[in-house]
Motif scaffolding. Structure first.
Motif, short mmCIF file in Angstrom:
data_model
loop_
_atom_site.label_atom_id
_atom_site.label_comp_id
_atom_site.label_asym_id
_atom_site.label_seq_id
_atom_site.Cartn_x
_atom_site.Cartn_y
_atom_site.Cartn_z
N ASP A 194 74.56 56.40 -21.98
CA ASP A 194 75.28 55.99 -20.77
C ASP A 194 75.48 57.20 -19.84
O ASP A 194 76.04 58.21 -20.28
CB ASP A 194 76.63 55.42 -21.25
CG ASP A 194 77.47 54.76 -20.17
OD1 ASP A 194 76.99 54.60 -19.04
OD2 ASP A 194 78.63 54.39 -20.50
N HIS A 257 84.66 56.58 -23.04
CA HIS A 257 84.72 55.76 -24.26
C HIS A 257 83.80 56.30 -25.33
O HIS A 257 82.77 56.89 -25.04
CB HIS A 257 84.31 54.32 -23.92
CG HIS A 257 83.03 54.24 -23.12
ND1 HIS A 257 81.81 54.06 -23.70
CD2 HIS A 257 82.79 54.36 -21.79
CE1 HIS A 257 80.87 54.07 -22.76
NE2 HIS A 257 81.43 54.26 -21.58
N GLU A 321 79.02 60.68 -14.75
CA GLU A 321 79.20 60.38 -16.17
C GLU A 321 78.12 61.02 -17.03
O GLU A 321 76.94 60.99 -16.67
CB GLU A 321 79.16 58.86 -16.40
CG GLU A 321 79.13 58.44 -17.88
CD GLU A 321 79.22 56.94 -18.09
OE1 GLU A 321 78.78 56.18 -17.21
OE2 GLU A 321 79.73 56.54 -19.16
CO CO Z 1 80.51 54.76 -19.80
#
Ligand code: CO
Ligand code: MF3
Ligand code: CO
Length: 340
Positions: A194, A257, A321
């Motif tokens: 991710d 996360h 991110e």
């Molecule tokens: Co994420």
């Protein structure tokens, strides 16, 4: 009955309804559409501030049957809570590295497609093909939402200007001066990777460029704060004062996360100083850091699609991110494109 306004141009009252029922529009979806359109007008506002307006969402893109997929890809439902261990053993880490490298390659190519005039749906189509070419499944496609929210319909998130995160690719062309976050997640050989970045569309004003630059630095500062033996809290404790010093706020409603065989594990990584983030970092932990930094308030609202998160004041928000691995000494970024 599906109450979402579907087409860009609605039928006349005596024409057949867009939904294919064969009934006249006025006897079918007309009143439901009017309610929906009023709701959207209220959301997008007409009060001087330029707001992003929802466009038309294209039909779902198919993924070839031979591509392995997560359980929700078929069901659109959340699987029972898995007990993912916090530490990833070396044999799993090999696969995790591959998924993260693939995500980074897809994000890089997606970013190269950004230009004024391209629609976010066209960028979705590009990334959709790239995930498949990598042998992976677009993790967001059919990802289950909260109560009463339809599963996520697209292969990436495209968050423009005041959209904080989870913007759904649609028919809106990017405009000169926009900023857009592209958030890419691939499911490859059983593991999710991710990453996201915010891109400038054409000529962005000085304030927008500064927001994007400082947000990138917030991610770097958050990563630099990672150290085994320290609580997760130190990440937000590094990011928040830095953002505030530049006059920005840190979004609180969404956090980084834990990630691996599950897209979002129970482990949360707040980007503001959160005293509840007491989990101690240990070598072998894998999680994302993905600060959302806003020009104005940190508070957010949601569009009626149940996904799109916007700033409560309509001011812009940016995000970067990475998926990272906690090492013996600090953090290793997994979502990078290898030079060789
Ligand atoms: Co994420
Ligand atoms: N990639 C996003 C994240 O960073 C999650 C998107 S879930 C979606 O966690 F369903 F909204 F796409
Ligand atoms: Co993401």
């Amino acid at each position: 009955m599906n109450v979402t306004v579907q087409p860009a141009v609605l039928p006349g009252p005596n024409e057949p309804c867009w939904c294919g029922s064969g009934t006249k529009y006025k006897k079918c979806h007309k009143s439901a559409d009017a309610v929906e359109l009023r709701k959207r007008a209220a959301e997008t506002g007409t009060s001087g501030v330029r707001r992003v307006k929802p466009g038309v969402i294209s039909p779902r893109r198919p993924v070839p049957p031979e591509i392995p997929r997560p359980d929700y890809a078929e069901t659109g439902r959340r699987a029972p809570k898995s007990m993912d261990s916090l530490i990833m053993p070396p044999e799993k880490l090999v696969k995790m590295r591959r998924a993260c490298a693939a995500a980074a390659r897809v994000l890089k190519a997606a970013g190269e497609a950004v230009r004024p005039g391209i629609t976010t749906d066209e960028i979705d189509a590009i990334t959709h093909e790239l995930y498949i070419r990598e042998g992976g499944y677009p993790s967001t496609l059919n990802y289950p939402g909260g109560r009463g929210v339809a599963p996520y319909p697209k292969s990436l998130c495209t968050s423009v200007n005041e959209v904080v995160c989870h913007g759904i690719p649609d028919s809106r062309p990017l405009e000169n001066g926009d900023i857009v976050n592209l958030d890419v997640t691939i499911y490859l050989d059983g593991f999710h990777g991710d990453c996201s970045a915010t891109f400038l569309v054409g000529d962005v004003d000085e304030a927008g460029r500064r927001l994007v630059q400082v947000t990138k630095e917030c991610l770097e500062i958050g990563i630099a704060a990672v150290k085994p033996g320290l609580p997760i809290r130190v990440i937000g404790q590094a990011i928040e004062p830095y953002a505030n010093k530049h006059g920005y706020s840190v979004v609180r409603a969404y956090a980084g996360h834990g990630i691996g065989e599950t897209f979002h594990t129970a482990l949360q990584i707040p980007h503001h100083d959160d005293p509840e983030a007491t989990t101690i970092m240990q070598p072998g932990m894998v999680f994302t850091i993905e600060p959302m930094i806003s020009e104005g308030t940190w508070q957010v609202k949601h569009w009626s699609d149940g996904w799109t998160v916007v700033t409560a004041d309509g001011k812009r928000s940016a995000q970067f991110e990475h998926t990272i691995l906690v090492t013996e000494t600090g953090a290793e970024i997994l979502t990078t494109v290898s030079e060789s």
